[in-house]
Enzyme design. Structure first.
Site, PDB file in Angstrom:
ATOM      1  N   LYS A  22      45.032 -23.989 -21.000  1.00 27.00           N
ATOM      2  CA  LYS A  22      46.369 -23.984 -20.395  1.00 27.00           C
ATOM      3  C   LYS A  22      47.341 -24.808 -21.242  1.00 27.00           C
ATOM      4  O   LYS A  22      48.457 -24.365 -21.520  1.00 27.00           O
ATOM      5  CB  LYS A  22      46.282 -24.585 -18.978  1.00 27.00           C
ATOM      6  CG  LYS A  22      47.616 -24.967 -18.374  1.00 27.00           C
ATOM      7  CD  LYS A  22      47.468 -25.515 -16.978  1.00 27.00           C
ATOM      8  CE  LYS A  22      47.238 -27.002 -16.858  1.00 27.00           C
ATOM      9  NZ  LYS A  22      48.399 -27.840 -17.173  1.00 27.00           N
ATOM     10  N   ASN A  23      46.891 -26.003 -21.659  1.00 23.36           N
ATOM     11  CA  ASN A  23      47.813 -26.909 -22.348  1.00 23.36           C
ATOM     12  C   ASN A  23      48.118 -26.496 -23.786  1.00 23.36           C
ATOM     13  O   ASN A  23      48.957 -27.102 -24.444  1.00 23.36           O
ATOM     14  CB  ASN A  23      47.289 -28.349 -22.302  1.00 23.36           C
ATOM     15  CG  ASN A  23      47.383 -28.924 -20.895  1.00 23.36           C
ATOM     16  OD1 ASN A  23      47.978 -28.308 -20.006  1.00 23.36           O
ATOM     17  ND2 ASN A  23      46.797 -30.090 -20.689  1.00 23.36           N
ATOM     18  N   ARG A  92      55.982 -29.336 -14.902  1.00 25.91           N
ATOM     19  CA  ARG A  92      56.528 -30.353 -15.790  1.00 25.91           C
ATOM     20  C   ARG A  92      56.603 -29.884 -17.239  1.00 25.91           C
ATOM     21  O   ARG A  92      57.521 -30.229 -17.967  1.00 25.91           O
ATOM     22  CB  ARG A  92      55.646 -31.606 -15.701  1.00 25.91           C
ATOM     23  CG  ARG A  92      56.064 -32.606 -16.750  1.00 25.91           C
ATOM     24  CD  ARG A  92      55.221 -33.829 -16.786  1.00 25.91           C
ATOM     25  NE  ARG A  92      55.397 -34.462 -18.084  1.00 25.91           N
ATOM     26  CZ  ARG A  92      56.311 -35.359 -18.359  1.00 25.91           C
ATOM     27  NH1 ARG A  92      57.165 -35.737 -17.446  1.00 25.91           N
ATOM     28  NH2 ARG A  92      56.407 -35.883 -19.566  1.00 25.91           N
ATOM     29  N   CYS A 116      52.827 -32.133 -11.776  1.00 24.33           N
ATOM     30  CA  CYS A 116      51.827 -32.901 -11.035  1.00 24.33           C
ATOM     31  C   CYS A 116      52.373 -34.260 -10.625  1.00 24.33           C
ATOM     32  O   CYS A 116      53.099 -34.904 -11.376  1.00 24.33           O
ATOM     33  CB  CYS A 116      50.610 -33.127 -11.933  1.00 24.33           C
ATOM     34  SG  CYS A 116      49.219 -32.114 -11.516  1.00 24.33           S
ATOM     35  N   ARG A 121      56.139 -40.113 -15.260  1.00 24.78           N
ATOM     36  CA  ARG A 121      56.268 -39.089 -16.296  1.00 24.78           C
ATOM     37  C   ARG A 121      57.694 -38.926 -16.826  1.00 24.78           C
ATOM     38  O   ARG A 121      58.298 -37.862 -16.709  1.00 24.78           O
ATOM     39  CB  ARG A 121      55.718 -37.754 -15.781  1.00 24.78           C
ATOM     40  CG  ARG A 121      54.300 -37.890 -15.298  1.00 24.78           C
ATOM     41  CD  ARG A 121      53.637 -36.571 -15.058  1.00 24.78           C
ATOM     42  NE  ARG A 121      53.052 -36.054 -16.274  1.00 24.78           N
ATOM     43  CZ  ARG A 121      52.180 -35.050 -16.307  1.00 24.78           C
ATOM     44  NH1 ARG A 121      51.813 -34.476 -15.201  1.00 24.78           N
ATOM     45  NH2 ARG A 121      51.696 -34.624 -17.437  1.00 24.78           N
ATOM     46  N   ASP A 124      61.761 -39.814 -21.947  1.00 23.63           N
ATOM     47  CA  ASP A 124      62.578 -40.549 -22.916  1.00 23.63           C
ATOM     48  C   ASP A 124      62.117 -40.319 -24.359  1.00 23.63           C
ATOM     49  O   ASP A 124      62.940 -40.204 -25.274  1.00 23.63           O
ATOM     50  CB  ASP A 124      62.560 -42.061 -22.582  1.00 23.63           C
ATOM     51  CG  ASP A 124      61.141 -42.604 -22.451  1.00 23.63           C
ATOM     52  OD1 ASP A 124      60.287 -41.910 -21.865  1.00 23.63           O
ATOM     53  OD2 ASP A 124      60.879 -43.712 -22.951  1.00 23.63           O
ATOM     54  N   LEU A 125      60.806 -40.215 -24.586  1.00 24.12           N
ATOM     55  CA  LEU A 125      60.306 -40.029 -25.958  1.00 24.12           C
ATOM     56  C   LEU A 125      60.744 -38.673 -26.512  1.00 24.12           C
ATOM     57  O   LEU A 125      61.078 -38.542 -27.685  1.00 24.12           O
ATOM     58  CB  LEU A 125      58.781 -40.162 -26.005  1.00 24.12           C
ATOM     59  CG  LEU A 125      58.218 -41.518 -25.542  1.00 24.12           C
ATOM     60  CD1 LEU A 125      56.692 -41.471 -25.502  1.00 24.12           C
ATOM     61  CD2 LEU A 125      58.678 -42.626 -26.490  1.00 24.12           C
ATOM     62  N   ASP A 306      42.652 -36.263 -18.254  1.00 23.17           N
ATOM     63  CA  ASP A 306      42.504 -35.081 -17.400  1.00 23.17           C
ATOM     64  C   ASP A 306      41.076 -34.901 -16.881  1.00 23.17           C
ATOM     65  O   ASP A 306      40.844 -34.109 -15.973  1.00 23.17           O
ATOM     66  CB  ASP A 306      42.941 -33.812 -18.156  1.00 23.17           C
ATOM     67  CG  ASP A 306      44.458 -33.744 -18.312  1.00 23.17           C
ATOM     68  OD1 ASP A 306      45.158 -34.538 -17.671  1.00 23.17           O
ATOM     69  OD2 ASP A 306      44.928 -32.903 -19.098  1.00 23.17           O
ATOM     70  N   ILE A 328      46.458 -44.043 -19.265  1.00 26.65           N
ATOM     71  CA  ILE A 328      47.521 -43.109 -19.665  1.00 26.65           C
ATOM     72  C   ILE A 328      48.599 -42.966 -18.581  1.00 26.65           C
ATOM     73  O   ILE A 328      49.787 -43.079 -18.873  1.00 26.65           O
ATOM     74  CB  ILE A 328      46.937 -41.717 -20.001  1.00 26.65           C
ATOM     75  CG1 ILE A 328      45.792 -41.828 -21.019  1.00 26.65           C
ATOM     76  CG2 ILE A 328      48.040 -40.771 -20.513  1.00 26.65           C
ATOM     77  CD1 ILE A 328      46.181 -42.252 -22.405  1.00 26.65           C
ATOM     78  N   ARG A 398      46.985 -24.091 -10.555  1.00 24.23           N
ATOM     79  CA  ARG A 398      47.785 -24.304 -11.766  1.00 24.23           C
ATOM     80  C   ARG A 398      46.906 -24.307 -13.020  1.00 24.23           C
ATOM     81  O   ARG A 398      47.402 -24.057 -14.118  1.00 24.23           O
ATOM     82  CB  ARG A 398      48.526 -25.657 -11.694  1.00 24.23           C
ATOM     83  CG  ARG A 398      49.642 -25.704 -10.668  1.00 24.23           C
ATOM     84  CD  ARG A 398      50.414 -27.011 -10.769  1.00 24.23           C
ATOM     85  NE  ARG A 398      50.607 -27.335 -12.164  1.00 24.23           N
ATOM     86  CZ  ARG A 398      50.276 -28.496 -12.720  1.00 24.23           C
ATOM     87  NH1 ARG A 398      49.769 -29.462 -12.015  1.00 24.23           N
ATOM     88  NH2 ARG A 398      50.482 -28.699 -13.991  1.00 24.23           N
TER      89      ARG A 398
HETATM   90  C1  UD1 Z   1      49.938 -33.615 -21.478  1.00 20.11           C
HETATM   91  C2  UD1 Z   1      49.068 -32.662 -20.685  1.00 20.11           C
HETATM   92  C3  UD1 Z   1      48.421 -33.400 -19.514  1.00 20.11           C
HETATM   93  C4  UD1 Z   1      47.681 -34.633 -20.008  1.00 20.11           C
HETATM   94  C5  UD1 Z   1      48.569 -35.505 -20.888  1.00 20.11           C
HETATM   95  C6  UD1 Z   1      47.843 -36.665 -21.520  1.00 20.11           C
HETATM   96  C7  UD1 Z   1      50.216 -30.550 -20.981  1.00 20.11           C
HETATM   97  C8  UD1 Z   1      50.978 -29.448 -20.353  1.00 20.11           C
HETATM   98  N1  UD1 Z   1      49.901 -31.602 -20.184  1.00 20.11           N
HETATM   99  O1  UD1 Z   1      50.962 -34.067 -20.603  1.00 20.11           O
HETATM  100  O2  UD1 Z   1      47.520 -32.496 -18.880  1.00 20.11           O
HETATM  101  O3  UD1 Z   1      47.259 -35.390 -18.901  1.00 20.11           O
HETATM  102  O4  UD1 Z   1      49.147 -34.711 -21.947  1.00 20.11           O
HETATM  103  O5  UD1 Z   1      46.766 -36.225 -22.266  1.00 20.11           O
HETATM  104  O6  UD1 Z   1      49.852 -30.490 -22.141  1.00 20.11           O
HETATM  105  N2  UD1 Z   1      55.533 -40.770 -21.505  1.00 20.11           N
HETATM  106  C9  UD1 Z   1      56.675 -41.515 -21.532  1.00 20.11           C
HETATM  107  N3  UD1 Z   1      57.811 -40.933 -22.033  1.00 20.11           N
HETATM  108  C10 UD1 Z   1      57.835 -39.660 -22.496  1.00 20.11           C
HETATM  109  C11 UD1 Z   1      56.659 -38.910 -22.483  1.00 20.11           C
HETATM  110  C12 UD1 Z   1      55.510 -39.495 -21.974  1.00 20.11           C
HETATM  111  O7  UD1 Z   1      56.686 -42.668 -21.114  1.00 20.11           O
HETATM  112  O8  UD1 Z   1      58.899 -39.205 -22.944  1.00 20.11           O
HETATM  113  C13 UD1 Z   1      54.297 -41.355 -20.947  1.00 20.11           C
HETATM  114  C14 UD1 Z   1      53.873 -40.616 -19.677  1.00 20.11           C
HETATM  115  O9  UD1 Z   1      54.554 -41.093 -18.551  1.00 20.11           O
HETATM  116  C15 UD1 Z   1      52.404 -40.900 -19.626  1.00 20.11           C
HETATM  117  C16 UD1 Z   1      52.011 -40.934 -21.104  1.00 20.11           C
HETATM  118  O10 UD1 Z   1      53.215 -41.149 -21.827  1.00 20.11           O
HETATM  119  O11 UD1 Z   1      52.163 -42.149 -19.044  1.00 20.11           O
HETATM  120  C17 UD1 Z   1      51.334 -39.657 -21.593  1.00 20.11           C
HETATM  121  O12 UD1 Z   1      52.223 -38.584 -21.499  1.00 20.11           O
HETATM  122  P1  UD1 Z   1      52.162 -37.322 -22.483  1.00 20.11           P
HETATM  123  O13 UD1 Z   1      51.156 -37.546 -23.553  1.00 20.11           O
HETATM  124  O14 UD1 Z   1      53.573 -37.012 -22.872  1.00 20.11           O
HETATM  125  O15 UD1 Z   1      51.613 -36.213 -21.503  1.00 20.11           O
HETATM  126  P2  UD1 Z   1      52.246 -34.804 -21.188  1.00 20.11           P
HETATM  127  O16 UD1 Z   1      52.682 -34.141 -22.429  1.00 20.11           O
HETATM  128  O17 UD1 Z   1      53.179 -34.920 -20.062  1.00 20.11           O
END
Ligand code: UD1
Length: 424
Positions: A22-23, A92, A116, A121, A124-125, A306, A328, A398
């Site tokens: 999925k991801n 998301r 989720c 989540r 900002d990055l 996950d 995480i 999902r």
């Molecule tokens: C993706 C996966 C999700 C998995 C996660 C971590 C998809 C669709 N989803 O989610 O299943 O659990 O990777 O392996 O691929 N963060 C920030 N700012 C940002 C972005 C992220 O603070 O702009 C923080 C998040 O709140 C979280 C951490 O970074 O605490 C990890 O997030 P990220 O690696 O971005 O996960 P996703 O891409 O949302």
């Protein structure tokens, strides 16, 4: 409301095919917006999140055809740079469309994404990285407006955390920026490499995907391509843990063993036999599981967040005490109170959970709190004595294709009870 009814205590045995990831499929489908022309994506899982992505693609003007696990996206004509709220809120990962639409049209307007309930989540990055590529972004009342008055320009971008989504947004956008982009502290998940492989097939020049530093030489445009999505490593982990908690003997087909290394290592430590041959894996769990050494979720190649809830179900029925540390996401223990309804003995303090294995879980009536937490409850139901009910299946839907029928084929007794339709 739909629910699962599970008669627990059956040993899982047989062969299961693992769906496509999925991801990987989600960002690859979104990236089709930039890859002008016909894109044929094979091994796409049939899931509600994929449906939500297809709805966004169609809204943008893409012609999308779905035939079993092959999705064909013709992105020759894109008619809008706006995604309405109701489409964005469905998941998301729709934030990935921000980079994809901007890279194709130079503008984008969308609302903040849904998904989720596993923590704040923030994005900002993503926004900081896109700004570094020349995007001007304003946020107003839950909406994001992006434009690139000078066009997209390559740059050096250093992520303070290796965010998967931010890395994907940079990859997609920087492909068509002028000049070279160097992404430092990039996420190294296999899904990043899969996206980069797809983009390279479409004419992109990305090197280093899967490593901490990725280099992207911008090209003027991308064309359509054909691609096969990698197997889903979290779904593979789910079936492995299902076998482990039911003392089963299960063969998984369509796995990349290297992608599930930390899960395999822990299950071996807990007493399971695991044999690997090319894209097949056999797991046999004859003895009662043993407690595992500290499980600390980490970015890839560490133990995946996950799979944390799923592994906690295994810890709940193991001999001895295991410690789980979630690094995480800040609130990813919402499955714990539900697991405790089965008689699991789990104590949470902040991001640490201490799990004392019990001799036997007992059936319970529970609600899936999120996607993987929901799957963990299904595994608990399979291991428990008696009739379990798992509600709120929309979370599980999902991420798992044909979940109950694949489990039934392995000998589980699990049925989906559909809503009764009422008039008016
Ligand atoms: C993706 C996966 C999700 C998995 C996660 C971590 C998809 C669709 N989803 O989610 O299943 O659990 O990777 O392996 O691929 N963060 C920030 N700012 C940002 C972005 C992220 O603070 O702009 C923080 C998040 O709140 C979280 C951490 O970074 O605490 C990890 O997030 P990220 O690696 O971005 O996960 P996703 O891409 O949302």
């Amino acid at each position: 409301m739909n629910e699962y009814r599970i008669a627990g205590g059956r040993r899982l045995q047989g062969t299961v095919h693992v769906q496509g990831a999925k991801n990987s499929a989600l960002p690859i489908l979104a990236a089709c917006v930039v890859c002008r022309g016909v894109n044929v994506i094979h091994n796409c899982p049939q899931l509600s999140d994929i449906d939500a992505t297809i709805n966004i693609l169609r809204h943008l003007g893409c012609k999308v055809k779905v035939e079993a696990n092959t999705v064909t996206v013709d992105s020759t004509d894109i008619v809008t740079d706006h995604v309405p709220d109701h489409l964005m809120q469905e998941m998301r990962s729709s934030v990935i469309f921000l980079g994809a639409i901007a890279a194709r049209t130079g503008n984008a307007s969308l609302s903040l994404p849904g998904g989720c309930e596993i923590g704040l989540r923030p994005i900002d990055l993503h926004l900081d990285a896109l700004r570094k590529l020349g995007a001007q972004i304003t946020e107003e009342g839950g909406h994001i407006y992006l434009d690139c008055p000078q066009g997209l320009q390559g740059n050096v971008i250093s992520l303070s955390f290796p965010s998967v989504g931010a890395t994907e947004n940079v990859l997609i956008t920087a492909c068509v920026a002028k000049g070279t982009t160097t992404l430092v502290n990039a996420a190294r998940e296999p899904e990043i490499s899969d996206l980069a492989d797809f983009l390279n097939r479409c004419g992109a020049r990305i090197s280093g995907a899967g490593e901490g530093i990725i280099t992207i030489e911008g090209v003027s445009s991308l064309h359509g391509a054909e691609h096969i999505v990698i197997p889903d490593r979290i779904v593979a982990a789910t079936y492995m843990i299902a076998a482990a908690v039911t003392h089963g003997d299960v063969i998984l087909q369509n796995v990349i063993p290297a992608h599930i290394g930390p899960v395999t290592a822990l299950l071996q430590e807990s007493g399971c036999d695991i044999a690997v041959k090319e894209k097949k894996l056999r797991i046999t769990a004859t003895e009662k599981l043993r407690a595992m050494s500290t499980i600390r979720t980490m970015p890839y190649p560490g133990f995946p967040t996950d799979a944390q809830a799923l592994m906690m179900t295994a810890c709940s029925v193991a001999n001895g005490t295991s410690v789980v540390i979630e690094t995480i996401f800040e609130s990813r223990f919402r499955h714990v109170p539900e697991l405790c309804r089965f008689g699991a003995d789990i104590l949470v303090d902040g991001r640490i959970a201490v799990v004392k294995g019990v001799s036997q879980l007992l059936a319970a009536n529970v609600a899936a709190p999120d996607l993987r937490g929901g799957a963990a409850l299904v595994l608990a139901g399979l291991a428990a004595e008696g009739q379990t009910v798992v509600r709120e299946l929309q979370h599980i839907d999902r991420g798992y294709e044909a979940f109950e029928s694949r489990l039934c084929n392995l000998g589980a007794d699990i049925r989906r009870i559909e809503d009764e339709k009422t008039d008016g």
